[in-house]
Design a protein around this motif. Structure first.
Motif, PDB file in Angstrom:
ATOM      1  N   PRO A  81     -65.736 -59.744 -51.507  1.00 15.42           N
ATOM      2  CA  PRO A  81     -65.032 -58.044 -52.351  1.00 15.42           C
ATOM      3  C   PRO A  81     -63.468 -59.223 -52.450  1.00 15.42           C
ATOM      4  O   PRO A  81     -62.998 -59.935 -51.896  1.00 15.42           O
ATOM      5  N   PHE A  82     -62.929 -58.756 -53.733  1.00 15.06           N
ATOM      6  CA  PHE A  82     -61.736 -59.347 -54.077  1.00 15.06           C
ATOM      7  C   PHE A  82     -60.631 -57.795 -53.802  1.00 15.06           C
ATOM      8  O   PHE A  82     -60.679 -56.143 -53.848  1.00 15.06           O
ATOM      9  N   SER A  83     -59.499 -57.906 -54.050  1.00 13.97           N
ATOM     10  CA  SER A  83     -58.631 -56.816 -54.298  1.00 13.97           C
ATOM     11  C   SER A  83     -58.009 -56.043 -55.417  1.00 13.97           C
ATOM     12  O   SER A  83     -57.663 -57.490 -56.617  1.00 13.97           O
ATOM     13  N   ALA A  84     -57.355 -54.955 -56.204  1.00 10.10           N
ATOM     14  CA  ALA A  84     -56.702 -55.038 -57.317  1.00 10.10           C
ATOM     15  C   ALA A  84     -55.455 -56.150 -56.733  1.00 10.10           C
ATOM     16  O   ALA A  84     -55.018 -55.559 -55.327  1.00 10.10           O
ATOM     17  N   TYR A  85     -54.628 -56.748 -57.445  1.00  8.83           N
ATOM     18  CA  TYR A  85     -53.466 -57.043 -57.762  1.00  8.83           C
ATOM     19  C   TYR A  85     -52.650 -56.228 -58.584  1.00  8.83           C
ATOM     20  O   TYR A  85     -52.128 -57.434 -60.079  1.00  8.83           O
ATOM     21  N   PRO A  86     -52.296 -55.633 -58.616  1.00  7.68           N
ATOM     22  CA  PRO A  86     -51.072 -55.013 -59.289  1.00  7.68           C
ATOM     23  C   PRO A  86     -49.850 -55.532 -59.534  1.00  7.68           C
ATOM     24  O   PRO A  86     -48.565 -55.917 -58.493  1.00  7.68           O
ATOM     25  N   PHE A  87     -48.976 -55.637 -60.350  1.00  4.94           N
ATOM     26  CA  PHE A  87     -47.890 -56.149 -60.311  1.00  4.94           C
ATOM     27  C   PHE A  87     -46.894 -55.330 -61.530  1.00  4.94           C
ATOM     28  O   PHE A  87     -47.197 -54.841 -62.539  1.00  4.94           O
ATOM     29  N   TYR A  88     -45.723 -55.206 -60.869  1.00  2.08           N
ATOM     30  CA  TYR A  88     -44.162 -54.917 -61.718  1.00  2.08           C
ATOM     31  C   TYR A  88     -44.703 -55.810 -63.254  1.00  2.08           C
ATOM     32  O   TYR A  88     -44.677 -56.996 -62.531  1.00  2.08           O
ATOM     33  N   LYS A  89     -44.033 -55.333 -64.020  1.00  3.05           N
ATOM     34  CA  LYS A  89     -44.716 -56.296 -65.732  1.00  3.05           C
ATOM     35  C   LYS A  89     -43.707 -55.913 -66.920  1.00  3.05           C
ATOM     36  O   LYS A  89     -43.729 -54.231 -66.608  1.00  3.05           O
ATOM     37  N   HIS A  90     -43.520 -56.780 -67.419  1.00  3.78           N
ATOM     38  CA  HIS A  90     -43.129 -56.471 -68.908  1.00  3.78           C
ATOM     39  C   HIS A  90     -43.548 -55.608 -70.010  1.00  3.78           C
ATOM     40  O   HIS A  90     -45.137 -56.217 -69.409  1.00  3.78           O
ATOM     41  N   ALA A  91     -43.583 -55.794 -71.117  1.00  2.00           N
ATOM     42  CA  ALA A  91     -44.850 -55.527 -72.034  1.00  2.00           C
ATOM     43  C   ALA A  91     -45.275 -56.997 -71.982  1.00  2.00           C
ATOM     44  O   ALA A  91     -44.863 -57.866 -72.416  1.00  2.00           O
ATOM     45  N   GLY A  92     -47.178 -57.232 -72.961  1.00  2.00           N
ATOM     46  CA  GLY A  92     -47.425 -58.096 -73.302  1.00  2.00           C
ATOM     47  C   GLY A  92     -48.030 -58.736 -72.589  1.00  2.00           C
ATOM     48  O   GLY A  92     -48.944 -58.866 -71.229  1.00  2.00           O
ATOM     49  N   GLY A  93     -48.999 -59.623 -73.041  1.00  2.00           N
ATOM     50  CA  GLY A  93     -49.830 -60.521 -72.520  1.00  2.00           C
ATOM     51  C   GLY A  93     -49.983 -61.787 -71.971  1.00  2.00           C
ATOM     52  O   GLY A  93     -50.793 -62.322 -71.800  1.00  2.00           O
ATOM     53  N   GLY A  94     -48.815 -62.175 -72.991  1.00  2.00           N
ATOM     54  CA  GLY A  94     -49.069 -63.754 -72.429  1.00  2.00           C
ATOM     55  C   GLY A  94     -48.910 -64.511 -74.166  1.00  2.00           C
ATOM     56  O   GLY A  94     -48.732 -63.878 -75.498  1.00  2.00           O
ATOM     57  N   GLY A  95     -48.347 -65.755 -73.660  1.00  2.00           N
ATOM     58  CA  GLY A  95     -48.695 -66.027 -75.525  1.00  2.00           C
ATOM     59  C   GLY A  95     -47.222 -66.380 -75.945  1.00  2.00           C
ATOM     60  O   GLY A  95     -46.366 -66.205 -75.747  1.00  2.00           O
ATOM     61  N   GLU A  96     -47.457 -67.637 -76.327  1.00  2.00           N
ATOM     62  CA  GLU A  96     -45.640 -67.618 -76.994  1.00  2.00           C
ATOM     63  C   GLU A  96     -46.326 -67.527 -78.693  1.00  2.00           C
ATOM     64  O   GLU A  96     -47.000 -68.531 -79.427  1.00  2.00           O
ATOM     65  N   GLY A  97     -45.409 -67.320 -79.428  1.00  2.00           N
ATOM     66  CA  GLY A  97     -45.205 -67.360 -81.547  1.00  2.00           C
ATOM     67  C   GLY A  97     -46.033 -66.177 -81.891  1.00  2.00           C
ATOM     68  O   GLY A  97     -46.552 -65.538 -81.521  1.00  2.00           O
ATOM     69  N   THR A  98     -47.068 -67.418 -82.113  1.00  2.00           N
ATOM     70  CA  THR A  98     -47.644 -66.150 -83.005  1.00  2.00           C
ATOM     71  C   THR A  98     -49.296 -66.365 -81.667  1.00  2.00           C
ATOM     72  O   THR A  98     -50.408 -66.546 -82.364  1.00  2.00           O
ATOM     73  N   ASP A  99     -48.784 -67.584 -80.830  1.00  2.00           N
ATOM     74  CA  ASP A  99     -50.264 -67.038 -79.951  1.00  2.00           C
ATOM     75  C   ASP A  99     -49.988 -66.398 -78.830  1.00  2.00           C
ATOM     76  O   ASP A  99     -51.059 -65.739 -78.336  1.00  2.00           O
ATOM     77  N   ALA A 100     -48.291 -65.428 -79.714  1.00  2.00           N
ATOM     78  CA  ALA A 100     -48.910 -64.173 -78.375  1.00  2.00           C
ATOM     79  C   ALA A 100     -49.362 -63.523 -78.883  1.00  2.00           C
ATOM     80  O   ALA A 100     -50.353 -62.887 -79.300  1.00  2.00           O
ATOM     81  N   ARG A 101     -49.996 -62.663 -77.084  1.00  2.00           N
ATOM     82  CA  ARG A 101     -51.024 -60.998 -77.154  1.00  2.00           C
ATOM     83  C   ARG A 101     -50.519 -59.727 -76.313  1.00  2.00           C
ATOM     84  O   ARG A 101     -49.812 -60.428 -75.751  1.00  2.00           O
ATOM     85  N   GLU A 102     -50.860 -59.107 -76.662  1.00  2.00           N
ATOM     86  CA  GLU A 102     -50.443 -57.485 -76.171  1.00  2.00           C
ATOM     87  C   GLU A 102     -51.974 -57.596 -74.932  1.00  2.00           C
ATOM     88  O   GLU A 102     -52.408 -58.364 -74.841  1.00  2.00           O
ATOM     89  N   ASP A 103     -51.286 -57.181 -73.644  1.00  2.00           N
ATOM     90  CA  ASP A 103     -51.937 -56.656 -73.042  1.00  2.00           C
ATOM     91  C   ASP A 103     -52.556 -54.927 -72.533  1.00  2.00           C
ATOM     92  O   ASP A 103     -52.009 -54.222 -73.328  1.00  2.00           O
ATOM     93  N   LYS A 104     -53.667 -54.998 -72.142  1.00  2.00           N
ATOM     94  CA  LYS A 104     -54.039 -53.141 -71.761  1.00  2.00           C
ATOM     95  C   LYS A 104     -53.078 -52.742 -71.035  1.00  2.00           C
ATOM     96  O   LYS A 104     -52.808 -51.361 -70.827  1.00  2.00           O
ATOM     97  N   TYR A 105     -51.994 -52.971 -70.133  1.00  2.00           N
ATOM     98  CA  TYR A 105     -51.314 -52.620 -69.618  1.00  2.00           C
ATOM     99  C   TYR A 105     -49.801 -52.086 -70.089  1.00  2.00           C
ATOM    100  O   TYR A 105     -49.132 -50.727 -69.375  1.00  2.00           O
TER     101      TYR A 105
END
Ligand code: GKR
Ligand code: MG
Length: 440
Positions: free
Chosen positions: A149-173
């Motif tokens: 078993p593993f846990s949900a690991y919530p974090f405070y975060k800013h918008a976005g799913g990582g990556g930079e420039g043309t590689d930047a992506r959204e995330d669902k959170y």
């Protein structure tokens, strides 16, 4: 018949691949995650072409540390190699300064040895498991569970799913900087992965908001054990206040993780809480990160739950030893994680399957690295919050070499060569930000 029965399993090649994986802008007391998390992937090749694999901390220094032991690895026997490298296990400094209080995990040079050893041990065990057709956890022995078993690991975060420039992506959170958005983050993770337990990363907003966040989580998910981990951001006084405020919420399988800095800070929090009749367990992967920390911690009853992690405790067998040591002293065992891919997730699952007193659901960052994977066939499944041990030799997963090449190419293109969450905070949030301990 086992072709290796009684034979030498000679290692003839060692390959280290540095990769960069998209990582969302997660916050902690260390600062802000960079758009890419770094990992190193190790391959050891036997003379008959069996490849043992492992994933470890990323960037330049961990890669160099692996290259530095190359000569001791090549020509060695996979069955015996780890015995001849034992000098690495204690690291360069076994003392209290070998903690993660002032450095992010993976960045303290004093535990470079145990990290290097661990990657080699995992790759050797994977190689042997593949050769004899046995899951890695059965080589470790004492398998006590087939699903981890593993846990949900919530974090405070800013918008976005990582990556930079043309590689930047959204995330669902999206942006999550309030109790309400954290509740929605967890709801979504629970729906997707079936997690029961919740490990919440604090140390980011005012402790009153973080207390409210845990309260709302507990209201929304009353059957989920909850933990909060501010990575040493609080004074002893604040830690006791939060411990008291969350006394009910952290009951029944929860704990208060690394509220204050150092073994002395943790011991003072414990003492203060006990004096108030509050025996919420204190957990640590910051103050206690090495065997050398255990005597002091035990003497002062500083930590009641140790978060193990084979990546920096010196490998899987050291985690099993840690489990026994903790059991002897009535200390519980949980598991820590850092940004990682499926190879590390499988290694964590194998060591957890073979560590009897690891009774808490393990931490995992895996849902945060959802857009890159190097495991053949794609992402490792987490169902009902659990990872199943595959009925295959070794770790039970193979590398996808196209994906590995893609992430190596990306590493070459990015400027990131180590983890520096303070620099990221300055770049994106506040140019004057400094990691202050304690902050509140
Ligand atoms: O990913 O920012 C993060 C965490 O803060 C991580 O680095 C910690 O090591 O998850 C870890 C913890 O439990 O302290
Ligand atoms: Mg922690």
């Amino acid at each position: 018949m086992n072709p290796y029965n009684g034979k030498f399993m000679k290692i003839v090649d060692m390959r280290v691949h540095s990769i960069a994986i998209a990582d969302p802008p997660l916050r902690s007391s260390y600062g802000l995650h960079a758009p890419y998390a770094l990992r190193n992937v190790l391959e050891l090749v036997s003379e008959d072409g069996i490849v043992g694999i492992a994933e470890t901390y990323g960037g330049e220094q961990p890669a160099k540390a692996l290259h530095d032991v190359r000569e001791r690895v090549i020509g060695g026997d996979a069955y015996r190699l780890t015995g001849s490298l034992l000098d690495l296990v204690e690291g360069d400094g076994a003392g209290l300064e070998r903690s993660h209080t002032m450095t992010t995990p993976g960045e303290n040079p004093l535990d470079a040895g145990p990290r290097t050893y661990s990657a080699i041990e995992t790759a050797c065990l994977d190689m042997i498991g593949r050769a004899v057709g046995k899951p890695l956890c059965d080589l470790l022995g004492t398998r006590v569970r087939d699903e981890v078993p593993f846990s949900a690991y919530p974090f405070y975060k800013h918008a976005g799913g990582g990556g930079e420039g043309t590689d930047a992506r959204e995330d669902k959170y999206g942006e999550c900087l309030s109790p309400e958005t954290i509740v929605e983050q967890v709801r979504s993770m629970k729906q997707e992965y079936g997690f029961t337990d919740i490990k919440f990363k604090g140390g980011v907003l005012d402790p009153e908001i973080e207390v409210e966040t845990i309260r709302q989580l507990k209201q929304a998910f009353p059957d989920s054990p909850c933990r909060i981990d501010p990575n040493s951001a609080w004074t002893v006084e604040t830690s006791i206040k939060v411990g008291e405020a969350l006394k009910e919420e952290l009951k029944d399988g929860g704990y208060l993780e690394d509220p204050a800095a150092g073994i002395d800070g943790m011991a003072a929090v414990r003492k203060g809480l006990l004096a108030l009749g509050n025996d919420t367990p204190l957990a640590s992967n910051v103050a206690v990160t090495a065997f050398a920390h255990m005597p002091e911690s035990i003497k002062h009853d500083a930590v009641q739950v140790v978060l193990c992690d084979h990546h920096f405790w010196g490998g899987m067998r050291q985690v099993q030893h840690l489990g026994k040591l903790c059991q002897t002293f009535g200390i519980s065992l949980s598991m820590h994680s850092n940004s990682h891919l499926g190879l590390s997730l499988m290694a964590m699952a194998h060591v957890a399957a073979a560590t009897p007193n690891l009774t808490y659901a393990c931490d995992t960052h895996y849902p945060w690295q959802s857009s890159d994977e190097i495991v053949a066939g794609g992402r490792v499944k987490i169902e009902d919050g659990r990872v199943r041990i595959p009925n295959k030799g070794g770790l039970g997963v193979d590398l996808d070499y196209d994906q590995l090449a893609r992430l190596k190419e990306r590493y070459e293109k990015t400027p990131y060569r180590n983890r520096d969450d303070q620099a990221e905070m300055r770049k994106h949030v506040d140019p004057t930000w400094e990691r202050k301990l304690p902050r509140w």
